[in-house]
Scaffold this active site. Sequence first.
Site, short mmCIF file in Angstrom:
data_model
loop_
_atom_site.label_atom_id
_atom_site.label_comp_id
_atom_site.label_asym_id
_atom_site.label_seq_id
_atom_site.Cartn_x
_atom_site.Cartn_y
_atom_site.Cartn_z
N HIS A 1 29.40 59.15 41.82
CA HIS A 1 30.22 57.94 41.94
C HIS A 1 29.83 57.09 43.14
O HIS A 1 30.27 55.93 43.26
CB HIS A 1 31.70 58.32 42.01
N ASP B 1 28.84 53.23 39.07
CA ASP B 1 30.23 52.85 38.80
C ASP B 1 30.65 53.38 37.43
O ASP B 1 29.83 53.52 36.51
CB ASP B 1 30.40 51.33 38.83
#
Length: 432
Positions: free
Chosen positions: A404, A408
């Site tokens: 992450h 995204d």
Amino acid sequence: MGRFVFKLPDLGEGTAEAEIVAWHVKVGDVVAEDAPLVDMLTDKATVEMTSPVAGKLIELNGAPGDMAPVGGPIAVFEVEGAGNAATGRAPPAPAKAIAEKAASPPPAAKPVAEETQAPPPPTAAPRAPIAVAARVIPDRAENEKPLASPAVRRRAEDLGIKLGHVAGAGPAGRITHEDLDLFIAGARSGAAAPTTLARRTAVEEVKVIGMRRAIARQMQESKRRIPHFAYVEEVDMTELEDLRVHLNATKRADQPKLTMLPFLMRALVRVLPAYPQINARFDDEAGVVSRHAGVHIGIATQTANGLVVPVVKHAETLDVWAAAAEVARVAEIARAGKGSKDDLSGSTITITSLGPLGGIATTPVINHPEVAIIGPNKIVDRPVVRHGQIAVRKMMNLSSSFDHRVVDGYDAAEFIQRVKAMLEHPATLFMD
């Protein structure tokens, strides 16, 4: 008589040390030149070292799990002639202690019943069956791999024998060729197996070393460093499975059998150019994401020594047949423990598949320093609504994990949706 000190040679560029996985000999053995001596682990590749000389082994410097420096002495032999070391010097106390530790096997767990030693085979007929009583095998965890050399594993595979059923008499329960002989003789003689209702109380302590330790460190590092997030989508594989079956039925004799993996690889190389942040490696210490144009796909492969990830380099240059052949090649060298540093490094994205055991969904652990991993699950027949009608289709869940910090959630979901669309309309895999 002289002394010959065997020093650990350079096992690869940049290698400063290697881990001792298992000794094939013990102090006091008379060893022939080129006989198996020790298994060493470096860069996730296990190398079987052979004896450089013929002689009597008088010292071992290191036990399984210890790290040995390149250029450091790991074994000392008593040999004919002058050898390569002075004979008057006694070995230092620490090395002697380590040698004694390596020479003596760890305490064995108490078995349920006493083991009966098998008589030696008749010299006139060495291949005749040997009548032995059933041997008690200490409890092994379901996912624990028995210790054995590559040669023993290959022989057991050729004979169709599962090593988990064989009792090992070597150090730490290591299975030898003699143990295989005893097992085969017991099977031929019809020796009775222990009752399944017998109480089992044995406890075996297994030191985490070798490949298992390397895997543990890699998984720990990945989970510690990477904030994972998972995304799972279902894919209708009916049309692709029909195509795969047709291609296998009409393939040439020199072409490999196609599994689902080459098609998934083809989908990845078609979609990844639009998502360069996913085909990447993240050096989080330097704060640099390296986005690669070439697609180097790691293929998570289960081996006798644990999970290894050999790499299919430049998958974008391969059609499905070439991809299938390359997957088979790298998987085979990984299972044989023959993978080089180049074979086992440099991946930019990894595929991990449990095949028929793929389950409903998984949350795969990213292969650090990559930023994404894709995990196809089992293909099963499911009732689905299609064009307003209930139909039975071949469905598969596609599990994935992403870093992450780099990827995204929206981009990851969009990426998987595009991969799904290609798999559900397989003609698009081959269209420019």
